[in-house]
Design an enzyme around this catalytic site. Structure first.
Site, short mmCIF file in Angstrom:
data_model
loop_
_atom_site.label_atom_id
_atom_site.label_comp_id
_atom_site.label_asym_id
_atom_site.label_seq_id
_atom_site.Cartn_x
_atom_site.Cartn_y
_atom_site.Cartn_z
CB THR A 240 -0.94 -0.29 1.30
OG1 THR A 240 -0.24 -0.72 2.26
CG2 THR A 240 -1.77 -0.80 1.15
CD GLU A 241 1.41 4.65 3.60
OE1 GLU A 241 2.40 4.24 4.34
OE2 GLU A 241 0.70 4.75 3.90
CG ASN A 242 8.42 0.16 -1.49
OD1 ASN A 242 9.34 0.06 -2.51
ND2 ASN A 242 9.16 0.78 -0.58
#
Ligand SMILES: *[C@@H]1O[C@H](CO)[C@@H](O)[C@H](O)[C@H]1NC(C)=O
Ligand SMILES: *[C@@H]1O[C@H](CO)[C@@H](O)[C@H](O)[C@H]1NC(C)=O
Length: 566
Positions: free
Chosen positions: A409-411
């Site tokens: 979901t986030e990187n």
């Protein structure tokens, strides 16, 4: 003390056994070679943003105040006292931002809904803001018209301020009901089109930074208790919401409800030291396991139960709240997919001297975080690029929670520059390294369904204000119209998406070269403001003046010509 230690050793040896089967070695820290190959054909690529960080329009069209609106308006809470009152003006730029997504050719877009934009006081029975509903309806519709799947987060930190003032926010169990009502409204209004729901984004940060350290809204410093209580209620709210979807909406809408947990990876400093191995285990369990273990295994991690304020501090009972057996059953299995957010890694060692302060979340963990001096100097002081940590984390997720379906979901990575800089070489390196480690994790058998680069554009970074830029697109915050410009990483990420991975050495090197070349041209355009302003001057002053002069001169010439003829 003997029993818990025995448990931990057993747990670790189990984990090691699991990894050994996958040829994944806990003890092997070198990066290894680059892996050329492609992702599964159904793999999805996306980018993300969140409401408070990008929308702006903080008091427009009937939106209520959130705890972040109030927090940022207090002096001394955020870098340079900045607020997200206007931020990227995303609320008024839906069409423009859609073009950015189309340019990247992403298959999904992760966004968050602002609870107080939909329900100004946070309580559904009091008032629902139709303009808020319309905004998200329109946004979801244009995404779908362009074949971009919306992945919608219900809570990315903007709790309605009224709920904070009346009830103490996440300290109060009543949030479970109010959140469930809000989520149910979202399922009702948008669920026919939204199939991927994320209840909470980074609940660790909500609990620890909001209620323990006070670095984030609502800025409370309830050391040693606040974070545990907030997390307990966040978990209950998640489970309740999942059950609501499961019971009332799943049959009709056929979507999924998950959560997004963001964590660093913790690697033991000395892999031959049992104490370091245990400390690294605690680091990950006190972050990721705190939330994932109740949802997948029905209770808090054993290590947390042992370390939080009983054994060590000689208290009769733990400061960690407990779940009844009924609650455990209600909690377990309430994730249709697991959202994983990840940015960086730390080396962990055990602490060998006593704490002098009273109990807190950080003393409970009883460890020290270190970074390797050999790691490249980060752009932001906390965000070291350590790609191999990502693969380790993903294998940990697989082993600990029964190989759930994972969505990254986030990187991503930030830069700390205040001037225009579009040639983000380090971001290209970061994405290349981290996405490659994710590919290796898929080869290890981790069930990863998609990847979300963080983030689409530069935005308000909470207590760091606008001083950290995470965007693929650069945003000129100084300009009232908040123009967006592509950084070099846009070109590079686009290529990965199109190829669905890394085909071969030559091609990937080529992408790299082309991306940086394009960027230097665009960068020159934007380079420094003076040039842009100069160009604005050209179009706004010089062009009209020259035109007027031309007309005047032609008129004079015409008059002279006419006179001569007569
Ligand atoms: C932020 O506000 C505080 C309190 O009014 C003030 O002391 C400080 O100088 C301000 N910081 C900036 C950068 O304006
Ligand atoms: C929760 O809110 C209710 C209603 O305002 C209040 O009576 C109660 O004391 C609150 N509980 C906590 C733990 O703050």
């Amino acid at each position: 003390m003997l029993f818990p230690v025995f448990c931990i050793i057993q747990l670790l040896s189990l984990a090691q056994h699991g990894w050994a089967e996958e040829e994944f070695q806990w003890t092997q820290t070198e990066r290894g070679s680059f892996y050329y190959g492609t992702f599964p054909p159904t793999f999805t690529w996306g980018v993300g943003t969140s409401a408070y960080q990008t929308e702006g329009a903080w008091d427009q069209d009937g939106k209520g105040k959130s705890i972040w609106d109030v927090f940022t308006h207090k002096k001394g809470k955020v870098f340079m006292n900045q607020t997200a009152d206007s931020s990227c003006e995303g609320y008024n730029k839906v069409k423009e931002d859609l073009e950015l997504l189309k340019e990247l050719k992403v298959s999904h877009y992760r966004l968050s809904i602002s609870w107080p934009r939909l329900i100004p006081t946070g309580i559904k029975a009091e008032n629902v803001n139709e303009k808020g509903i319309k905004y998200y309806n329109d946004l979801i519709n244009v995404l779908l018209e362009n074949k971009i799947t919306p992945v919608v987060t219900l809570y990315q930190w903007d709790l309605p301020q009224t709920l904070q003032e009346k009830f103490g926010g996440w300290q109060n169990i009543s949030m479970v009901t109010y959140f469930n009502d809000y989520a149910n409204l979202c399922f009702e209004k948008f669920g026919d089109r939204v199939k991927y729901w994320i209840t909470f984004s980074n609940p660790w940060s909500v609990a620890v930074e909001g209620y323990e350290t006070g670095e984030h809204a609502p800025g409370l410093r309830l050391r040693g208790t606040g974070a545990y209580k907030a997390a307990h209620h966040l978990l209950k709210a998640h489970a309740r919401t999942w059950h609501t979807y499961n019971k009332y909406w799943r049959g009709k809408h056929k979507g999924m409800v998950g959560i997004s947990l963001t964590t660093e990876w913790g690697e033991p400093v000395d892999i031959s030291s049992q104490k370091d191995i245990e400390a690294a285990e605690r680091f990950v369990q006190f972050n990721f396991g705190w939330f994932a273990n109740p949802l997948y295994n029905g209770d808090y991690p054993q290590i947390m139960k042992e370390y939080i304020g009983n054994i060590q501090q000689g208290l009769g009972m733990s400061r960690l709240p407990t779940f009844s057996s009924q609650e455990k059953g209600f909690m377990k299995g309430t994730c249709d997919f697991l959202g994983v957010g990840h940015f960086t890694t730390r080396y962990i060692t055990s602490r060998n001297f006593p704490f002098t302060q009273g109990p807190s979340f950080f003393t409970d963990r009883d460890l020290i975080e270190l970074v390797d001096p050999k790691w490249p100097e980060p752009e932001s002081k906390w965000l070291y690029s350590v790609p191999w940590g990502f693969r380790r984390l993903l294998n940990f997720v697989k082993t600990q929670y029964g190989n759930p379906m994972v969505l990254i979901t986030e990187n991503g990575i930030s830069e700390k520059m205040h001037c225009a800089q579009l040639c983000d070489e380090w971001r290209i390196q970061y994405f290349k390294g981290y996405i490659n480690e994710m590919l290796k994790a898929i080869k290890d058998g981790v069930h990863i369904q998609g990847y979300t680069a963080w983030s689409l554009m530069d935005k308000f970074e909470w207590d760091e204000g606008y001083s950290e830029r995470f965007g693929l697109y650069f945003v000129e915050f100084k300009s009232k119209s908040k123009p967006r410009y592509p950084k070099a990483s846009v070109q590079f990420y686009k290529k990965i998406i199109r190829a669905n991975g890394f085909p071969n050495f030559r091609e990937v090197e080529n992408w790299h070269r082309i991306s940086t070349e394009t960027c230097s041209t665009t960068n020159q355009l934007l380079a420094a403001d003076p040039l842009t302003r100069h160009m604005e001057m050209v179009t706004e002053i010089v062009v009209p003046t020259v035109c007027t002069l031309c007309i005047l001169i032609s008129a004079v010439l015409l008059m002279i010509l006419l006179r001569r003829q007569s």
